[in-house]
Structure formats: structure tokens, C-alpha cells
Design an enzyme around this catalytic site. Structure first.
Site: not given
Lengths: 554, 554
Positions: B73, B77, B162, B194, B365, B367
């Protein structure tokens, strides 16, 4: 001639819009009392600073009016500035026995006399000038904490100190609900109340819940247990010791600050430990790993604390063994999150089981949550309210809570350090400002590091320094030697020879231009070198090192 | 001759034991593919560093084997190291359209060609050497994110990227449960998953809940609404725009990064905005305050972001007006807590209502929480498991979850960056290490700032520098001029004259001792001055400035 209406002034010197360096001045006519004198830990943008204390210019200007300093409890953010303050002000200091015990240690370390300390007990009242000051027991994450009532000729002020309403305190001594209720009944002019946890909904959990959670850990741990917590949390230490006894583990204390506080607490009877339970750190390795608990500091990730040093295998007496259980019994202070999590990661890498997160129940706050703050308001029912102890947003949240409880908005005053808040029996308002702010302590220097030094440190940290040494002939005004470069923190010179060589050419060219143009004034020479180099280096590296031309004349 | 068993190697180059710079190498025989190439923001102990990228020595040593870089993605990071990596490696880069759209902008800014970019869609499979690489749609806090399946001759590897399992995604496109289930059915050798939110119990809330919470704010806001969020959170931006339309507010975008991403997303059809809704920042003040929404970055407290500049009244186009509502729609990245809260405090001081805390529901979030991680494990049912993307403690937590689900402990591998993990059809084990670590980017310099420069910067930041200039006679070997002092970041010299004078005497005395003893070697002269001054200054100030003697010879 009309009689002027009598007024009481409240002047916060610290603790508003910040967490730490709590200090509040209360003045009525020619009588001043001061509540607390705390320190704050430096912000990220204060490199090299050890600690921050309040600017007490106002107090120095009014030395003779100060009747005393009143302490609410023994945490550093309430007493940590006293070694500096007492060097400049010889005034009596009032506090509970444990608070003064801890303070005495601090003063001794700083070679300051403890002669002015006056011990009081919760429930006591003392006369200080036109004030009657009362001490009210409150629960907090340190034993022997008090709130303060200040009766003035025009009304009563209540300062909660740091507090929570712990319904099941470890020592059985709850916050003195009755006294707060009684004060509320009699009428309170101004409430100053702790805002630290004004963002937390509900009630803060009882310190006693920690005991149950510790016990769960003790039941499951096979090897050593290491508990890292605040050195002053006597009630938590008591619980850890009690459970250690129950599970037949010996207790060792690591770290000077915790050892000192525990000794004071034992001496004064705030801590009870049966004989034979404690062992010295040197004896840890003589006992089976399943028979030891280590109590220590370092729950804030402080690099020089025993916990960090153990994690880094830098501590002489003890290394982490696979299967050790480490309890981080604290919440990171804002700004410490990274260093705490670094410590946790290292401990995990060493093979420890680390118990740290919020869901583990290894820590509870010492501050009142929203429902407790409301309860305090409803007990006190003050005419005016000033939220204290907190970042600006905490003060705002606390002010909103008061509004929700029905206080008129104009009776709620969100102030900043240095504001003069003036109250009559009917009115409360701002009336100007006095000097307040940060005094930076760096090593032995108090206040000698200011904005200029800090700005330089920040620039040095970011891109380093390039020193350009030039030797000029005094008579001829021409270049004798150099320019020579010395750099630190800019680039790794051995791998940047070309850059440095070209930069030298730029500096030389700048000096030659000056010579051609007949510029001999040092300031202009320096500026010319600085500009030429700065431009060149930024273009090549996108960095702005501090450029320092030094001209030697021979 | 026995046939060697075939092995697949997985080598994490970043993202293990840290949040950021995610990069994973997968190698089978002479075929290498790389998943992601992200950056990390510098730690506190890396002053002046702009960003950190992975050390790719291993890839440079094996240039010819690399069949491609696969992107999960478009977050920094995961793609932020590519401008640096692609300068050194000319390999194709595969990603979804939005990911490549964002990457293209990044490459352009860095003058790197986008020729190697190859667009894929979720569901696609491509052949790269001996690998068949599949792309599986996942939900995350950016649109168009994928997990990766890598079929190798000896088994399948699944890399989740992620992800979270959002049951009600904003665009209606849920994580491809079926594909993950199908892969699990067919058998998966290794799962890489992840771990960022492995500490969070339960399920992560749906992105859609943000819409409802935004709407609540819109209903109550009288003046302008300012929403600060990540520039790449397309779904959140879409929701904000939709609600703005409903409440008849115009939308202005502030900030280059968000403007860029929104333009790309509009162009590619990931964002739908009706004509007439958007206004330019210059038009904000033409509309009534109740008719405007401002979308901007700065939710991480970054000082140069529009939000911080607005808060500080440094932004040309807009100032905070009392009654403005600011929504901080983000959680502070670890290390940013202080700067975020500073921004919030300033906004409150300016009179804004700020909505920011966890209980406000202004952020969720991207995640997976623990129950989602378990679901992924149960869908995939891998033979081996390697937790990725997280601090060490997150990896450990994730490993423990896998253990709780019944995986044999020996099949769970908690690794570090640079470890070579080697898998056969039946075994998984460590097999050595390769060079991995941090490459620091400072301005235009990539890797030229190393430990020595950083150590100097840290020392300079802490106590500053004292430069001692000495002019010596070449022939006579005696002192001609000086010692002269120049200091920066040490003490405020104007107020420390006595200290500096005495220090000068110490330096002179040291030089005289050298003369008496016949010491003329420069290194020894310098050391002697440094020692004498260092000792004196530490005694007087408890500081250790960097002491830099410079000898000029004429």
C-alpha cells in the site's frame, strides 16, 4: 474616605498549562503564603537541561511578606524546587511527616539546611499572618498527602493538592470526606482543584486493586519477580512486600532513591515490613530465583535507573534470566513513552515476561477522574473555581465539568502562570500579571542557560558546527594562514573530503573578494565567509551547520 | 549425489522490532522478490536526521537476482525508501493504482524515474522468476491496500501487509476473506502478519464509525470545522466530504501532501466529490464561518504542518476564531505525543473547541486487533508463522496469540531485521544473518551521518562547545596569542565572565606546564588543555561541553 474592599489574590507560579513545577501564591494584604514548590522535567526542546523550576522573582521581591510555604505531599513536582527556593528565601516550610522526611533527604543532598521545616498532621490548623491554614487528608499515589484549606478574612480557599477519592485505601485512611463537606457547608470562596486526570471518565481505581493484580502475577511466576514503580509509592511498595511475604519471597530494593524513601517510611511508621523479609542486593543471587522479589525504580524508562541498567546488562548485581517476570507498575509520563517502550522491548529480548500495558492492571493513577472531580465540586460548592495542575486542555476540561455541574461560566477562571487572580466576597477577576516562567537548571547552573544558549544547542544538535580559522597579518591586513576547518556533528569529514575542499575554496574566494574590495573590518569578513559557506553547504547538503569564523591576528 | 532439499529464505530488512521502514526479502534459489521499501522517522537520539531507510547492501550484492519489488500500500513506511532504493536498483515495482499514483508523486519530487512502475489490481497474479505473486484486497487506513500471496515451488507464503478486517468498509470493498480462506485450504507454509496492534484486545472499529462521529460534530458546530487527519486516508476524507455536503459546507484542502493525494485519488476514481463542493484556501474567508470545512494535515503535531501553523497564527490564509471546532482525527505515533498535545493546547488557547481524545471516536486504527489477528491465523492455518511490522513487544504478543491458537511453539519464529529465515516443506529455522540496519538521511546526504556524527551532535546538544584558539610560534614553539575562547550552547558568556576568565587561566597554566616540560607535540598540547579545562568546568558547572583546542602556527 471610603474603605477599600478587601481582596485576596491567588497567583499561580507554576503548574498551569503544564504538568509539573506546581506552585501557588496566596496573598491577603501584606501576608503571603505559598503552596508547594515543585520541579518539572525538561521538554524536548531544552537539550541538556536537568530540570525546570518556577521563576520566583515575585517572592524575592516580597520576601518579608512570606509567612510560610505549605506542602501538599512529597512528590518532586511539589517539593523539588525547594532546594533552590530555600537558598534564596529563609521561610518556614509546613508539611506532613513523610513529606518533610522526603524533603529532608533532598535538602541534605543539596547542602541546604532543614531548620525551617515544621511538621503538621492532617486535621491540624495553623495561623500564618491573616490566614488560618488547615490540612485535610487526601488519597494520592504517595502516603501522607493533604489538601489545604485557607481561611482568609473574606472567605475560605480550598486547594485540593493532588488527590483521588480512594474508597478502599491501602492504609485504611480515606480522603477526609467529612472535612471537605464541612468546609462546603460553611461556604468556600474559591476552589483550586487538581486537573491532571480531568480527561479520564468515571472513577480512578483504588490502589488496592494493584494488590490483587500483583498477587495474580506472584501465583504464576516461576522465577524472579521484578517490580518497577515510583520510589515514593509507599502503599504500592507495602502491597508488594505483603504479597512477597505470603508467597515466601525475599525482597531486595535496588536504587538509591527507593532505598532512601523506604528507610524514611519505615522509620516514620508509614511502611511495615516484618524482620527477615528484606535482603540486600548483594544477597539476591544467594536465593533461589523463585524466592526473590526485586523492587526498583525505572518505570519511566530513565536510562540511569537500575531497571534500564539491568535490561542493558549494565547492572553489576543482576542480569535478566529467561523466565523472570518484570512488572512495570507505572504509566509513562508524557514524553517518556518512547524510552519506556524501549526498556520493555529490551527486557523482552532478554527473555523476561513483561507486564506493562493498561489492561494488565499493574498501575492505577493517583489523580481523580471526572466523577471524583465532580464529587469534590459538589462537596465544596465553591463560589469561584480555578482549575490547577494540568496542561491547558486539562484545565479546559475541568472547567467544562464545573460548567456541567451548574457553575456560572463567569465564576470559572482558567488562568495561566503569573496571572494575578483577585477575589472579593462577590467578585473574581484577573488583575494583571507578574513575572513567572521557567528557570532552567543545568548542572550547578540555575538560570544561566536561557533562550540564546538553548537556541544554539538546538542548532548544534540539528546540523553540527563548522569552525573556520583564519590567521590575518595585523599590519598588512592580508591572509597569513587558513582558512582551516574543524567540524563536529556536520558530516563525517573523512568521507567528505571533496565537499570540504570545495568549501575551503569558497571561503578563500570570499576572503579574496574582501581584500579586493578593501574590507578589513572583522565583523564584515566573518559575515562574508559565513554567507558564502552557508549558501554553498546548504546547496550541497541541505544542512545548515552553525558556521563560526574565528580570526587570529598576528 | 544427493539432491539438496529446496529451501525458501525470508529475510526481513526492516519493520521488525520497530514501527516503520518495512521491507522483506523472499528468496528461492536465484530469484529474489522484495515486499515494500518503507521509511521510518528518526528516534530522539538521532538529532538532525530527516528520515531513516533500510540498509539494502544485501540487495545491492544480489542486484541481478531481484525480479521485482511488490508494494502492499501507499503509506510512507511502506514506499518511502523507494526514491533512494530505485536510484540504486533498476527493478520493476508492482502495486495497485493508488499506491503507484502516490509513489509517482514521491519519485517525481526526488527526480527518480517512474518507468519501472507496473500497475496491478487486487485478484491479479503475476509470475516473477520461480514465484507466482498474488494480490489480495485488505482493509487498511488507506485505499487500495493488498496482502500478498507468494507461491514458491515448495509452498505458499502469505504476507498480510498492514490490514484490518473492516466488516463495513467505506467503499464497500471488504478484505478478501474468501481468498485468504482459499489459500488456507490449499495450505500455507509461512504466514507473515502485521503485529502493529497486537496489544489491542477485541476488534478494531470500522472506519465507518468515524462518519457517524463526524456527523455528530457537524450537527453541533456553529463556526468552522477543521479536520486534521492523515493525507492518505482517502476513506476518511470521503466521509468528511460527504457529511460536509449534507450540512451544506464548502470544503477547502490545506497542505501540499493532502492536496496531492486528493488529486491523485480523484483522478483515479478512489474519491468522489460533487462539483462545487471544493473551494480553494483563498476563498475560505469569503464564506460564512458556518459554511466551511477545512481538511488538513498536522494531526501528528508536526511543526511545519498547516494545522500547527494555524495554531501558532503563522498561516497566512487562516487564523483560529473563537468557536472553531478542530477534530484531531489520528492517534499520535509513538514519540509524537508531546507535540500533538502541544498543538491541542495552543488550539484551546486560541479559543477553539478541540476534539481529540480516544473517547471522542474521531479516530480508529487501520490495523487488526487481537481477534482479527486470530481470525487471520484461523483462515490461513499456516505451518510456520513470523510476526512482522511491530516493536519487539508487539511481535512477542502476536507470537503468544499464535501459541494460544494452538500453533507449536517451534513453528513460531520471532526474528530481527537481517536474520535469514530458511524454510523447507517441513522445517523453519534461522540460518545466519546479513547486514541490515538503519541508513540515515539528512538533507541530501544518505548514509553520510553515522554514529560519530550523531554522538557529536548529542554531546553538542547537551552541553554545547568551547573552542580554545591558541597561536603558536613555529620557530620558538612558544605561545604567541590566546588562549582565546569561543563558546556556543555552554553558558551565556556575558553573565559568566568570571568563569571564563578563570578557565582561561587554567588553559594558560596547562600550556605553560607543557612549555616547562618541553612538550611541543600538538596532540599532547591539545589533550593537556582539554583535560585541564574539562576538569575545571565540570567542577564549576557540572557540565561537559565539547572542548575543542585549535592551534594556529605562524
Amino acid at each position: 474616605m471610603a474603605i477599600l474592599p478587601q481582596k485576596v489574590q491567588i497567583i499561580p507560579l507554576g503548574g498551569l498549562g503544564e504538568i509539573g513545577k506546581n506552585m501557588t501564591v496566596i496573598r491577603f494584604g501584606d501576608d503571603i503564603i505559598v503552596i508547594d514548590a515543585g520541579l518539572m522535567f525538561p521538554e524536548d526542546d531544552m537539550p541538556g537541561i536537568d530540570l525546570v523550576i518556577p521563576d520566583i522573582s515575585y517572592l524575592l521581591d516580597n520576601k518579608d511578606l512570606i509567612r510560610g510555604i505549605i506542602l501538599t505531599h512529597g512528590h518532586e513536582d511539589h517539593i523539588g524546587a525547594l532546594p533552590y527556593v530555600l537558598k534564596q528565601l529563609a521561610v518556614p516550610v509546613y508539611g506532613t511527616r513523610l513529606t518533610l522526611g522526603i524533603l529532608e533527604g533532598l535538602l541534605k543532598e543539596n547542602n541546604v539546611s532543614s531548620n525551617g521545616l515544621r511538621s503538621i498532621r492532617p486535621g491540624d490548623e495553623i495561623n500564618l499572618g491573616s490566614f488560618i491554614v488547615g490540612f485535610i487528608r487526601v488519597s494520592h499515589s504517595i502516603a501522607d498527602a493533604v489538601g489545604i484549606s485557607i481561611k482568609t478574612p473574606i472567605g475560605t480557599i480550598v486547594h485540593t493538592g493532588d488527590f483521588k477519592f480512594d474508597q478502599t485505601p491501602v492504609d485504611g485512611k480515606a480522603t477526609d470526606f467529612h472535612k471537605f463537606a464541612e468546609l462546603g457547608d460553611q461556604g468556600v470562596l474559591v476552589l483550586l482543584s487538581d486537573s491532571t486526570d480531568a480527561e479520564s471518565p468515571g472513577f480512578t481505581k483504588s490502589e488496592k486493586t494493584i494488590g490483587a493484580n500483583f498477587e495474580e502475577v506472584f501465583r504464576n511466576a516461576r522465577e524472579r519477580i521484578i517490580i518497577a514503580t515510583s520510589s515514593t509509592n509507599i502503599h504500592r511498595i507495602q502491597q508488594a512486600v505483603n504479597i512477597a511475604c505470603k508467597y515466601k519471597r525475599k525482597v531486595a530494593i535496588l536504587g538509591r532513591s527507593m532505598t532512601n524513601v523506604i528507610n524514611i517510611a519505615l522509620e516514620l511508621g508509614y511502611l511495615n515490613i516484618a524482620p527477615g523479609v528484606m535482603i540486600s542486593p548483594d544477597e539476591i543471587n544467594k536465593y533461589p530465583t523463585s524466592g526473590v522479589v526485586i523492587l526498583t525504580t525505572g518505570s519511566q524508562g530513565d536510562q540511569i535507573s537500575p531497571l534500564s541498567r539491568i535490561a542493558m546488562s549494565e547492572y553489576r548485581k543482576i542480569d535478566i534470566i529467561t523466565g523472570d517476570t518484570v512488572i512495570i507498575s507505572a504509566n509513562p509520563i508524557p514524553g517518556n513513552e518512547k524510552s519506556v517502550s524501549r526498556t520493555i522491548d529490551i527486557l523482552f529480548r532478554q527473555g523476561a515476561e513483561v507486564i506493562y500495558d493498561k489492561s494488565s492492571g499493574a498501575h492505577v493513577s493517583g489523580h481523580a477522574s471526572q466523577e471524583e472531580l465532580k464529587l469534590m465540586h459538589n462537596l465544596i460548592r465553591p463560589r469561584f473555581f480555578v482549575p490547577i495542575h494540568g496542561e491547558y486542555r486539562h484545565l479546559i476540561k475541568h472547567a467544562k465539568l464545573a460548567e456541567e455541574l451548574g457553575m456560572p461560566k463567569e465564576n470559572i477562571i482558567v488562568a495561566e502562570n503569573g496571572h494575578i487572580l483577585e477575589f472579593t466576597q462577590d467578585t473574581g477577576s484577573f488583575n494583571g500579571k507578574i513575572t513567572a516562567g521557567n528557570v532552567l537548571v543545568d548542572g550547578l547552573g540555575v538560570g544561566d542557560v536561557g533562550n540564546i544558549v538553548l537556541r544554539d544547542r538546538r542548532q548544534l544538535a540539528k546540523d553540527g558546527i563548522l569552525i573556520v580559522v583564519i590567521t590575518m597579518d595585523r599590519q598588512q591586513g592580508c591572509l597569513l594562514a587558513g582558512p582551516d576547518f574543524v567540524s563536529r556533528g556536520f558530516v563525517y569529514v573523512r568521507e567528505s573530503e571533496q565537499l570540504m575542499d570545495e568549501a575551503k575554496e569558497k571561503a578563500k574566494a570570499a576572503l579574496e573578494r574582501c581584500e579586493v574590495e578593501g574590507v578589513t573590518e572583522w565583523g564584515m569578513l566573518k559575515a562574508s565567509v559565513r554567507d558564502a559557506l552557508g549558501k554553498y553547504l546548504y546547496e550541497k547538503t541541505r544542512r545548515r551547520p552553525m558556521i563560526l569564523p574565528i580570526i587570529m591576528e598576528v
